[in-house]
Enzyme design. Structure first.
Site, short mmCIF file in Angstrom:
data_model
loop_
_atom_site.label_atom_id
_atom_site.label_comp_id
_atom_site.label_asym_id
_atom_site.label_seq_id
_atom_site.Cartn_x
_atom_site.Cartn_y
_atom_site.Cartn_z
N CYS A 50 -45.73 32.66 -80.20
CA CYS A 50 -45.92 32.18 -81.57
C CYS A 50 -45.59 30.70 -81.77
O CYS A 50 -46.36 29.83 -81.38
CB CYS A 50 -45.13 33.07 -82.53
N LYS A 69 -38.48 34.05 -76.11
CA LYS A 69 -39.02 32.95 -76.91
C LYS A 69 -38.04 31.78 -76.98
O LYS A 69 -36.88 31.93 -77.35
CB LYS A 69 -39.33 33.45 -78.32
N GLU A 72 -46.80 39.52 -80.30
CA GLU A 72 -45.38 39.45 -80.62
C GLU A 72 -45.03 40.58 -81.59
O GLU A 72 -45.86 40.99 -82.41
CB GLU A 72 -45.11 38.09 -81.27
#
Length: 264
Positions: A142, A106, A40
């Site tokens: 994440c 995301k 990321e």
């Protein structure tokens, strides 16, 4: 299938980060990898402005990554930022290479541990899978790793491997949580998990950038039964790993958690 995990430490400099991507992707290709995963925020590290560098998937930074992937003949997964709504950006994973082109925004934003990603980032809405050489991959970023449903959704869509790209925040117990979570998501989805995090800046003599999650390393490749094929430390490093996607079918026969799951 041979794949590579590129645990880099990105900076504010987009061109320097592209050079890092070229260096690690070239090394991965030389080692015989069909796919290389970057973390990321590989485009620009957190702790720096993002709205001024966010660009569409056909913008100049993404096009340079795309050209590199095609030049080397390797699929690349890399974290970048694309324009979102109301002046915010999207935290995007670009997937590009011969025969593959997709992206994932995301879904779960990191509004935790004193950090509020939703102030500057616009959330995605949909899971994404893609295929390389007959192997199906799912994508996550994440904080997504704390939400099992995304990983099982990817698995139900055919994913044999779930990729997690991260810039994991440092703090008490955070490394242990990361290690536990990537193993747990492999067991939840009975899939391989390829977890690629930003390296720890302190391993190269740089301190953390304030409250921004700059990375702790600990990238890993986990089997569908939760064992580590490889587990890295904090410093920048490339890991090249062979996995057997056919093992997923065997595990799902022996441990049919996806088939046995009930909805409440």
């Amino acid at each position: 299938m041979r794949l590579a995990v590129a645990q880099i430490i990105s900076s504010a400099d987009l061109e320097a980060n592209l050079e890092l991507i070229r260096e690690y992707a070239t090394e991965a290709k030389a080692a015989g990898a069909a796919l290389v995963v970057f973390p990321e925020a590989a485009m620009r590290a957190f702790g720096h402005s993002l709205s001024d560098i966010a660009e569409p998937l056909n913008g100049p930074w993404a096009e340079k990554v795309r050209a590199l992937a095609n030049e080397l003949g390797i699929a690349i997964v890399v974290g970048m930022f694309t324009p979102g709504k109301d002046g915010r950006v999207r935290n995007t994973l670009l997937v590009t290479g011969p025969g593959v082109e997709t992206s994932y925004d995301k879904v779960h934003l990191f509004d935790a541990f004193g950090f509020q990603e939703s102030r500057t980032v616009d959330a995605g809405t949909d899971p994404v899978t893609f295929e390389v050489n007959g192997t199906v991959f799912g994508l996550a970023t994440c904080y997504d790793v704390r939400f099992p449903a995304l990983f099982t959704a990817n698995a139900r869509a055919g994913a044999q491997v779930n990729i997690v790209c991260a810039s994991w925040g440092a703090g008490e117990g955070k490394a242990e949580q990361w290690d536990l979570l990537v193993r747990a998501r492999a067991l939840d989805s009975t899939s391989f998990v390829v977890a690629c995090g930003q390296g720890d800046p302190e391993t190269v003599g740089a301190g953390p950038a304030g409250a921004a999650p700059t990375g702790i390393g600990h990238s890993a490749v986990i089997t569908p039964l939760g064992s580590a094929v490889v587990a890295l430390g904090g410093k920048p490093e490339l890991a090249v790993v062979d996995i057997d996607p056919s093992a997923v079918d065997e595990v799902r026969t022996r441990l049919p958690v996806l088939a046995n799951a009930r909805q409440f």
